[in-house]
Scaffold this active site. Structure first.
Site, PDB file in Angstrom:
ATOM      1  N   GLY A  48      19.351  39.564   3.892  1.00 26.15           N
ATOM      2  CA  GLY A  48      18.866  38.186   3.383  1.00 26.15           C
ATOM      3  C   GLY A  48      19.668  37.900   2.200  1.00 26.15           C
ATOM      4  O   GLY A  48      19.941  38.670   1.484  1.00 26.15           O
ATOM      5  N   GLU A  49      19.784  36.691   2.135  1.00 22.85           N
ATOM      6  CA  GLU A  49      20.694  36.117   0.614  1.00 22.85           C
ATOM      7  C   GLU A  49      19.927  34.719  -0.007  1.00 22.85           C
ATOM      8  O   GLU A  49      19.402  34.008   0.903  1.00 22.85           O
ATOM      9  CB  GLU A  49      21.996  35.831   1.031  1.00 22.85           C
ATOM     10  CG  GLU A  49      23.090  36.912   1.486  1.00 22.85           C
ATOM     11  CD  GLU A  49      24.355  36.587   1.363  1.00 22.85           C
ATOM     12  OE1 GLU A  49      25.145  36.644   0.503  1.00 22.85           O
ATOM     13  OE2 GLU A  49      24.694  36.028   2.840  1.00 22.85           O
ATOM     14  N   GLY A  50      19.903  34.759  -0.996  1.00 22.37           N
ATOM     15  CA  GLY A  50      19.379  33.498  -1.846  1.00 22.37           C
ATOM     16  C   GLY A  50      20.051  33.407  -2.947  1.00 22.37           C
ATOM     17  O   GLY A  50      20.916  34.073  -3.488  1.00 22.37           O
ATOM     18  N   GLY A  51      19.795  32.353  -3.774  1.00 17.16           N
ATOM     19  CA  GLY A  51      20.281  32.009  -4.921  1.00 17.16           C
ATOM     20  C   GLY A  51      20.117  32.896  -5.990  1.00 17.16           C
ATOM     21  O   GLY A  51      20.859  33.337  -6.804  1.00 17.16           O
ATOM     22  N   MET A  52      18.924  33.831  -6.001  1.00 13.28           N
ATOM     23  CA  MET A  52      18.298  34.800  -7.135  1.00 13.28           C
ATOM     24  C   MET A  52      18.801  35.934  -6.793  1.00 13.28           C
ATOM     25  O   MET A  52      19.128  36.934  -7.664  1.00 13.28           O
ATOM     26  CB  MET A  52      17.041  34.648  -7.352  1.00 13.28           C
ATOM     27  CG  MET A  52      16.468  35.450  -8.660  1.00 13.28           C
ATOM     28  SD  MET A  52      14.836  35.250  -8.687  1.00 13.28           S
ATOM     29  CE  MET A  52      14.297  36.516 -10.001  1.00 13.28           C
ATOM     30  N   VAL A  55      19.458  40.694  -0.301  1.00 15.67           N
ATOM     31  CA  VAL A  55      18.737  41.913   0.144  1.00 15.67           C
ATOM     32  C   VAL A  55      19.337  42.642   1.043  1.00 15.67           C
ATOM     33  O   VAL A  55      20.066  42.026   2.075  1.00 15.67           O
ATOM     34  CB  VAL A  55      17.326  41.587   0.849  1.00 15.67           C
ATOM     35  CG1 VAL A  55      16.543  42.574   1.317  1.00 15.67           C
ATOM     36  CG2 VAL A  55      16.498  40.634  -0.231  1.00 15.67           C
ATOM     37  N   LYS A  71      16.894  45.112  -3.010  1.00 18.85           N
ATOM     38  CA  LYS A  71      17.012  43.754  -3.507  1.00 18.85           C
ATOM     39  C   LYS A  71      17.965  43.625  -4.920  1.00 18.85           C
ATOM     40  O   LYS A  71      17.416  44.481  -5.663  1.00 18.85           O
ATOM     41  CB  LYS A  71      15.838  43.185  -3.719  1.00 18.85           C
ATOM     42  CG  LYS A  71      15.628  41.420  -4.189  1.00 18.85           C
ATOM     43  CD  LYS A  71      14.572  40.955  -3.978  1.00 18.85           C
ATOM     44  CE  LYS A  71      14.496  39.478  -4.355  1.00 18.85           C
ATOM     45  NZ  LYS A  71      12.993  38.821  -4.321  1.00 18.85           N
ATOM     46  N   ASP A 165       2.140  31.838  -6.578  1.00 17.06           N
ATOM     47  CA  ASP A 165       3.064  31.060  -5.470  1.00 17.06           C
ATOM     48  C   ASP A 165       2.467  31.587  -4.117  1.00 17.06           C
ATOM     49  O   ASP A 165       3.748  31.939  -3.116  1.00 17.06           O
ATOM     50  CB  ASP A 165       4.451  31.382  -5.872  1.00 17.06           C
ATOM     51  CG  ASP A 165       5.498  30.150  -5.200  1.00 17.06           C
ATOM     52  OD1 ASP A 165       4.956  29.178  -4.612  1.00 17.06           O
ATOM     53  OD2 ASP A 165       6.731  30.889  -4.930  1.00 17.06           O
TER      54      ASP A 165
END
Length: 574
Positions: A48-52, A55, A71, A165
């Site tokens: 998994g990849e995101g801006g923050m 993983v 992470k 959230d």
């Protein structure tokens, strides 16, 4: 950085072939793949990849059967104190909660280059968002999922953590045998009552579609805001749509603040009335009109489950520490002596190639390989010993958190019932106050009549109307007296219930403090050993990097010699 596609051995960018099997090396798209985080968790692939953050799927360095998710924060964000604080809070908040329905965090820290990381349990399943995207969830399955969500949030709230959230993307559904197992994720913007460093004045965090009205108007919203988000999620689970439709963020805010939600039974007639009533209460604009806490939500959902024939998931106190099995460290020395076995093969290769006397530079390199191989074997043995200590510390930490968590569950349930009784007593008191006020106003009206007829009679003539007025006043005063007595009784009950709630919440606070102290002690012990493991790992990595270079210089010139083919096969096996 390059790696062999066959054996996984890593090489510097200037190498072309693997000295073990001769395969052409592949350039790694991510230089971290194949490396070990905290000296123990070997990164296998990106999941998994995101801006923050990114993983990775990882395995334990000495037990490849134990799988983790690691992470790693985006290095470009490492200098942003707010982002680092959110990352840190996600790990700290989830780790201390220690509940079967909240993702387990095994450890967190910084890599050698300062990149923040956390090691989590590896989850196999799908997010609730993916499940809902395929359509409404059947009531029986939905209720079982809802119960687990409420339980997880109840534990978080008991420990002073408000998620802030909650949304389907942050709820993961795994399989536990034939049943669903819910895991709540991403406590990155959670509010901890023990740690208020993240949120500043005027900041607004969260997802608009799931944001409670008080979250929009105040930064000091309490745990009831999570209950509101659960109400939105429950509505969405049953209908595959939102209780409020809006084209933009601002309109969502307006509708959360002012508009009633869509009646769920008009959209999904199969929703049990008791469940529809619970969702309506969860979506109340005023937090005081929502259930008293998440324990109450779980209890009401359990009643709905029994009503509908849905399965009620096991109580958390009966569950094992979810996915918390420590990696069992092997007793075999196979992994620690790999380079010693390779050095033995190198020696045989050189004896066959050069006879009894190899060139001096080659002999020097072989001697260096022997020394480094023994050094690496010793270091790996030490590393295994220290890692065994870490696993024992981790095991004790998880057992302690689970023990304290079970105590929190019991107290939290008692506190929830006390809050519910307090709410009922307060409602009864309000009824009593209204009745007493009504009686007082009635007496004032009767008193006017008495005054009027006393004036007419001048106390000279016994008017029948005056007599009736006195009788009416006596009846009203009797009712007023009864109402006032009932009000005082209700006040005493409220005071008693308030004291019960205060006592239970004080005990919960003490448990939270005990957990915090326990975490501090465990973390200090872990960090001391972890620092040694990292130091040993760095020495191993440096030595193995030199060994790879030496090995390649020794065997690459010999690869084409047919008399050495059996030894190359032994090298691959080693």
């Amino acid at each position: 950085m390059k790696a062999c596609p066959k054996c996984g051995e890593r090489y510097s960018d200037d190498r072309q072939f693997c000295f073990v099997d001769g395969a052409t090396l592949d350039t790694l798209k991510d230089a971290r793949l194949g490396t070990a985080i905290a000296g123990r968790y070997v990164l296998e692939e990106i999941v998994g990849e995101g801006g923050m953050a990114t993983v990775y799927r990882a395995h334990h360095k000495v037990n490849a059967d134990q799988i983790y998710a690691v992470k790693l924060m985006n290095p470009l964000l490492a200098r942003d104190p707010i982002v680092r604080e959110r990352f840190r809070r996600e790990a700290k908040s989830a780790k201390k909660i220690a509940h079967p329905n909240i993702i387990e965090i095994f450890e967190e820290g910084d890599t050698g280059d300062g990149t923040a990381y956390m090691v989590m349990e590896y989850l196999d399943g799908a997010s609730l968002a993916d499940i809902v995207s395929k359509g409404p969830i059947p009531v029986k399955r939905a209720v079982a999922l809802m119960i687990q969500m409420a339980r997880g949030i109840a534990r978080a709230h008991d420990l002073g953590v408000i998620h802030r959230d909650l949304k389907p993307e942050n709820i993961f559904v795994c399989k536990r045998g034939d049943d669903d197992l819910v895991k709540l994720l991403d406590f990155g913007i959670a509010l901890s009552k023990q740690d208020s460093r993240l949120t500043g004045t005027g900041e607004l965090f969260g997802t608009p579609q799931y944001m409670a009205p008080e979250r929009i108007t105040s930064t000091d919203a309490g745990s009831a805001s999570d209950l509101y988000a659960l109400g939105v999620i429950f509505f969405e689970m049953l209908t595959a749509r939102m209780p409020f439709d809006a084209p933009d963020v601002a309109t969502f805010f307006v509708r959360h603040l002012k508009d009633p939600p869509l009646p769920i039974r008009t959209i999904h007639p199969g929703t049990p009335e008791s469940l529809a009533d619970l969702i309506e209460r969860l979506l109340a604009k005023d937090p005081k009109n929502r259930p008293v806490d998440a324990h109450k939500v779980a209890a009401d959902l359990t009643d709905v489950a029994r009503e509908t024939g849905a399965s009620v998931p096991m109580e958390p106190v009966l569950e094992a520490a979810a996915s918390s099995k420590p990696a069992s460290l092997p007793t075999s020395e196979k992994g620690t002596r790999r380079w010693i076995r390779r050095a033995d093969v190198f020696r045989e290769m050189l004896e066959r190639a050069y006879g009894a006397k190899a060139p001096s530079d080659i002999a020097t390199r072989l001697a260096r390989v022997d020394a480094l191989a023994k050094r690496v074997a010793d270091l790996k043995t030490r590393s295994l010993t220290e890692q065994a200590k870490l696993e024992e510390i981790g095991k004790r930490g998880r057992e302690g958190r689970l023990r304290l968590g079970n105590a929190v569950d019991a107290l939290g349930g008692d506190a929830s019932r006390a809050r519910e009784e307090l709410r009922a007593a307060e409602e009864k008191l309000q009824v009593g106050k209204k009745r007493q006020e009504t009686a007082r106003k009635q007496f004032m009206e009767v008193h006017k009549s008495i005054t009027y007829w006393e004036g007419r009679s001048g106390f000279a003539e016994p008017y029948e109307d005056l007599m009736n007025a006195y009788r009416d006043a006596a009846d009203v005063i009797e009712g007023w007296t009864t109402a006032r007595k009932q009000e005082r009784d209700a006040e005493r009950i409220v005071e008693s219930q308030q004291q019960s709630v205060r006592d239970l919440e004080f005990q919960l606070m003490k448990l939270r403090e005990s957990l915090a102290m326990y975490e501090l002690d465990t973390e200090a012990e872990r960090e001391a050993v972890q620092g040694l493991v990292i130091q040993i790992t760095q020495e191993i990595d440096q030595s193995e990097e030199e060994l790879v270079s030496l090995a390649a210089s020794l065997v690459e010139p010999l690869r084409q010699r047919p008399e050495l083919s059996t030894l190359f096969r032994r090298l691959e096996a080693a």
